[in-house]
Design a protein around this motif. Structure first.
Motif, short mmCIF file in Angstrom:
data_model
loop_
_atom_site.label_atom_id
_atom_site.label_comp_id
_atom_site.label_asym_id
_atom_site.label_seq_id
_atom_site.Cartn_x
_atom_site.Cartn_y
_atom_site.Cartn_z
N ASP A 357 -16.93 -14.30 -23.03
CA ASP A 357 -17.76 -13.92 -21.88
C ASP A 357 -19.25 -14.12 -22.14
O ASP A 357 -20.08 -13.88 -21.27
CB ASP A 357 -17.46 -12.48 -21.44
CG ASP A 357 -17.69 -11.49 -22.58
OD1 ASP A 357 -18.17 -11.94 -23.64
OD2 ASP A 357 -17.38 -10.30 -22.40
N GLU A 358 -19.60 -14.56 -23.33
CA GLU A 358 -21.02 -14.79 -23.63
C GLU A 358 -21.43 -16.24 -23.32
O GLU A 358 -22.59 -16.61 -23.46
CB GLU A 358 -21.31 -14.50 -25.11
CG GLU A 358 -21.25 -13.03 -25.46
CD GLU A 358 -21.42 -12.80 -26.95
OE1 GLU A 358 -21.98 -11.77 -27.31
OE2 GLU A 358 -20.99 -13.64 -27.76
N ILE A 359 -20.46 -17.04 -22.96
CA ILE A 359 -20.75 -18.47 -22.78
C ILE A 359 -20.44 -18.95 -21.37
O ILE A 359 -19.40 -18.63 -20.80
CB ILE A 359 -19.93 -19.30 -23.80
CG1 ILE A 359 -20.46 -19.03 -25.20
CG2 ILE A 359 -19.98 -20.78 -23.50
CD1 ILE A 359 -19.86 -19.89 -26.26
N GLU A 360 -21.37 -19.73 -20.85
CA GLU A 360 -21.13 -20.39 -19.56
C GLU A 360 -20.77 -21.83 -19.88
O GLU A 360 -21.63 -22.60 -20.35
CB GLU A 360 -22.41 -20.31 -18.73
CG GLU A 360 -22.23 -20.79 -17.31
CD GLU A 360 -23.56 -20.80 -16.57
OE1 GLU A 360 -23.80 -21.77 -15.84
OE2 GLU A 360 -24.36 -19.86 -16.77
N ASP A 361 -19.52 -22.18 -19.69
CA ASP A 361 -19.07 -23.50 -20.12
C ASP A 361 -19.86 -24.62 -19.43
O ASP A 361 -20.03 -24.61 -18.21
CB ASP A 361 -17.58 -23.66 -19.83
CG ASP A 361 -17.06 -24.96 -20.42
OD1 ASP A 361 -17.44 -25.27 -21.57
OD2 ASP A 361 -16.29 -25.67 -19.75
N LYS A 363 -23.00 -25.32 -19.77
CA LYS A 363 -24.43 -25.08 -19.56
C LYS A 363 -25.24 -25.78 -20.66
O LYS A 363 -24.93 -25.66 -21.85
CB LYS A 363 -24.69 -23.57 -19.62
CG LYS A 363 -26.11 -23.18 -19.34
CD LYS A 363 -26.18 -21.67 -19.22
CE LYS A 363 -27.62 -21.22 -19.28
NZ LYS A 363 -27.74 -19.80 -19.49
N HIS A 448 -20.80 -31.17 -25.26
CA HIS A 448 -19.87 -30.38 -24.44
C HIS A 448 -18.61 -31.21 -24.15
O HIS A 448 -17.48 -30.76 -24.37
CB HIS A 448 -20.56 -29.97 -23.12
CG HIS A 448 -19.62 -29.41 -22.11
ND1 HIS A 448 -19.15 -30.15 -21.05
CD2 HIS A 448 -19.01 -28.20 -22.03
CE1 HIS A 448 -18.32 -29.40 -20.34
NE2 HIS A 448 -18.22 -28.22 -20.91
N LYS A 461 -14.74 -22.92 -24.39
CA LYS A 461 -16.05 -23.01 -23.72
C LYS A 461 -17.11 -23.53 -24.70
O LYS A 461 -17.06 -23.19 -25.90
CB LYS A 461 -16.48 -21.63 -23.24
CG LYS A 461 -15.70 -21.09 -22.05
CD LYS A 461 -16.27 -19.74 -21.71
CE LYS A 461 -15.80 -19.23 -20.37
NZ LYS A 461 -16.46 -17.95 -20.06
N GLN A 463 -21.46 -24.24 -24.78
CA GLN A 463 -22.78 -24.39 -24.15
C GLN A 463 -23.78 -24.83 -25.22
O GLN A 463 -23.60 -24.57 -26.41
CB GLN A 463 -23.23 -23.11 -23.44
CG GLN A 463 -23.57 -21.95 -24.35
CD GLN A 463 -23.93 -20.68 -23.55
OE1 GLN A 463 -23.65 -20.57 -22.36
NE2 GLN A 463 -24.54 -19.72 -24.21
#
Ligand code: SF4
Length: 727
Positions: A357-361, A363, A448, A461, A463
């Motif tokens: 939940d700490e990563i925005e895939d 980004k 990515h 994920k 970023q």
């Protein structure tokens, strides 16, 4: 087969045979029948003749004997060892006879220094083929296109070659039409040539095509475990395992047709832009034998289809071409838009794990200026690339493995150059890449996409944060360095005893069907490319892939390093050819070798010790053999007591030949290898209580014969002289 092809091929074969006889007889008159005819740096004499006929050609007299057999083949009479290709009523024997003669003629040209011409490679030495082995098995090279003749124009030449590069196909260039060559067409358009760019100019005459055959025919000998003269096995191997094909452009004559019949004999198909009679599948080929494709845009896909090559092309959304073929490309100063690291600025790259939940895939964040906002005349910026990954199966141990891929992933982009890793990296972006729209965010897009593409089993994920402000780069570097040190400590602390599972690697079985590597924490794969952690990560990524966990099971012999389950596994995976394998011994059931080893260890009986020689050393060793000659005794997936192929870092492992006394047995190694391993060798010597061991190990500046070596070892009082007898 069409009458036209048979007629042309027959005339071509007769012409080549006649020319070969004239050449040899003239040379015999001038130089004598003992005049040496050999290729440089090969263990396989004239490889095609050696592989098919089991003849070791060394001089003109040998050539003349072989020529007689070729003349017989031309009339469909089998060679002395029975070699003959029955397909198409024996017509392909004319082609085989042509290739045999062309090999002799090319060797004569090499001996007379007429080959290679400046800018061409000519005959490829064994060590180069060995170095390429790993790229072929791991898919970085998907195939080899032997291109005869120039393209219809320069733009088509560039389009064709770029298309091959994008599909990970190595292009081999041969031949000219009225002085025009594909090499020249590409150079005129500024295309960089060289093996690192997947473009190898062999020679500007058509005769040089034989050097490509000499490459292909050594694969079954080096990796397949076939012996000289086992021609059925050699031909089968070339058909099924060597992903080569011929692209014939712009010109054909009788001799080229005869040569074409020769390559068809070994299952290598021909794709051409010429109007020629078509030939569907024949007994020796997997699919069509001869097809025409005039549309240059479609030639590459036609080639892949005809040879049955499946290419995995990376889909990365960047404004430059992206493929493994661009990995070795350099960006020179005059092509430079901007650089980071090296001597130019502070730069580092770091990959770390975060919670899901700490990563925005996907980004990609840029903090600082981009490369289109440079002050006038500025050619460098500080740089930090921070890659954050998360995944349910991600482990801390995998971080360095993923981080190491940054080098490869960035290099695959055309116009980008990446050297080194961690805080020792150096990245260059060319003006051309910049003009096409490449910006820093594209580095994040690449990382990515590729981490997902190759590591989707462990990475969910990704970023990427990119920093170009000096104070931020400095601030982020200190904690990253701390982690680099912790990682080094952790991996150097791993021992074979600390794990109950080793990993296998069977990647090389596509070339060496009986070979399997067992990789332990203290012994990496013999190609030097796979450590125990790599094996572990690879298994997580692909549980049915080439790296399998093997529980050690019952310890059978501690000194030799033999475990029951390991023996059983190797027996099964070596197609029941290897019953036992010792992880720590050179003499008792040593590991087998496939052919792409970085180094060879060999016993030096007179010195009661061992020597180790690496691939890049071409000089003589104290056992009276060069690396190339030694390699002939080691490959093909067989055990050879007294000889062992290894990855170079195994030399500094505590388990290095520990059954025979370890590093203290090492009496000779090339100076260059000593320098490469110097720090680690010193550390190991100190651990062994002999800090001056390095000075006691001879190199080529002290000795290249057993006699000189003994003199040196006695003078420095090398410990091996007083150890238990090795033999
Ligand atoms: S570890 Fe062994 S089998 Fe795997 S690629 Fe390297 S040499 Fe080949």
């Amino acid at each position: 087969m069409s009458d036209v092809l048979v007629d042309l091929g027959s005339k071509g074969a007769d012409a080549v045979l006649g020319f070969t006889r004239n050449t040899l007889e003239k040379l015999a008159r001038e130089k004598g029948r003992d005049f040496a005819i050999t290729f440089p740096e090969t263990n396989y004499y004239l490889p095609l003749i050696n592989a098919l006929l089991n003849v070791e050609v060394k001089n003109i007299s040998d050539c003349l004997k072989v020529l007689k057999q070729a003349e017989g083949l031309n009339k469909n009479v089998p060679a002395d060892n029975g070699f003959s290709i029955a397909a198409l009523g024996g017509i392909l024997n004319k082609g085989a006879a042509t290739l045999i003669c062309e090999e002799i003629l090319a060797c004569v040209s090499t001996v007379k220094n007429e080959h290679p011409k400046q800018g061409y490679t000519g005959f490829l030495p064994d060590k180069l083929l060995r170095a390429l082995g790993i790229q072929l098995v791991d898919g970085r090279i998907a195939g080899v296109a032997v291109i005869l003749g120039p393209a219809k124009d320069e733009d088509s030449a560039v389009e064709l070659i770029r298309n091959f590069q994008t599909n990970s196909i190595v292009s081999i260039l041969v031949g000219n039409v009225n002085g025009n060559t594909l090499k020249k067409q590409l150079e005129d358009k500024g295309v960089e040539l060289g093996l690192e760019n997947y473009i190898v100019p062999l020679g500007e005459d058509y005769l040089s095509a034989i050097y490509a055959v000499d490459w292909a025919v050594r694969a079954p000998l080096i990796y397949g475990g076939f012996k000289a003269g086992q021609w059925q096995g050699v031909a089968d191997y070339m058909r099924n395992r060597v992903p080569a094909f011929v692209v014939l452009l712009s010109y054909v004559d009788e001799v080229i047709v005869a040569t074409g019949l020769g390559v068809l004999a070994f299952g290598i198909p021909i794709i051409t832009d010429l109007d020629v009679p078509q030939l569907g599948k024949i007994d020796t080929t997997l699919h069509e034998a001869l097809v025409t494709e005039k549309d240059y845009k479609k030639i590459v896909s036609k080639c892949l289809l005809t040879r049955g090559i499946k290419v995995k092309v990376a889909k990365v959304n960047v404004p430059v071409a992206y493929a493994a073929a661009f990995e070795g490309e350099r960006v020179r100063k005059e092509q430079l838009h901007i650089e980071f690291g090296g001597k130019a600025s502070r730069s580092f790259e770091y990959l770390t794990t975060k919670k899901l939940d700490e990563i925005e895939d996907g980004k990609v964040e840029l903090c600082g200026s981009d490369i289109d906002k440079l002050a006038k005349g500025k050619k460098s910026l500080p740089l930090a690339i921070i890659v954050e990954v998360a995944g349910r199966k991600m482990q801390k141990d995998f971080e360095p493995i993923l981080e190491r891929q940054i080098h490869r992933f960035i290099n695959y982009a055309q116009g980008l150059m990446h050297i080194g890793q961690r805080d020792m990296n150096w990245i260059r972006i060319s003006q051309e890449a910049f003009n096409k729209g490449f910006r820093l965010k594209h580095i994040g897009i690449i990382l990515h996409a590729m981490l997902h593409q190759e590591y989707s089993a462990i990475v969910d994920k990704v970023q990427v944060k990119i920093y170009t402000k000096e104070e931020e780069v400095d601030k982020l570097l200190a904690p990253a360095k701390k982690v680099f040190d912790q990682r080094d400590e952790r991996s150097s602390g791993m021992t074979d005893e600390s794990v109950d599972t080793f990993y296998s690697c069977s990647l090389c079985q596509s070339f060496a069907p009986n070979h399997v590597c067992i990789i332990t924490p203290e012994r990496l794969g013999l190609c030097g490319a796979y450590s125990w952690l790599d094996g572990k990560a690879s298994f997580e990524i692909n549980p049915t892939g080439p790296n399998q966990p093997v529980e050690k099971g019952e310890l059978l012999d501690k000194k030799l390093g033999q475990w029951k389950n390991i023996n059983d596994f190797v027996y099964e995976k070596s197609n029941k050819t290897i019953e036992k394998v010792s992880m720590y011994s050179l003499m008792d059931y040593p590991s087998s070798s496939c052919g792409c080893f970085e180094c060879i260890v060999a016993v030096v009986p007179e010195a009661n010790g061992v020597m180790v020689v690496h691939r890049d050393y071409s000089g003589m060793t104290p056992v009276g053999m060069t690396f190339t000659t030694l390699a002939g005794s080691v490959g093909g997936g067989v055990q050879a007591p007294g000889f062992l192929g290894i990855g170079k870092l195994y030399v500094v492992s505590k388990k290095f030949l520990s059954a025979e006394g370890g590093l203290l047995r090492l009496v000779w190694m090339p100076k260059e290898l000593k320098e490469i391993l110097a720090d680690k060798l010193k550390k190991r010597s100190e651990e062994l209580g002999m800090p001056d061991l390095l000075e006691k190990i001879a190199d080529e500046t002290n000795a290249t014969t057993a006699e000189d070596l003994i003199g040196f070892l006695e003078k420095v009082k090398h410990p091996a002289l007083n150890m238990e007898r090795l033999i």
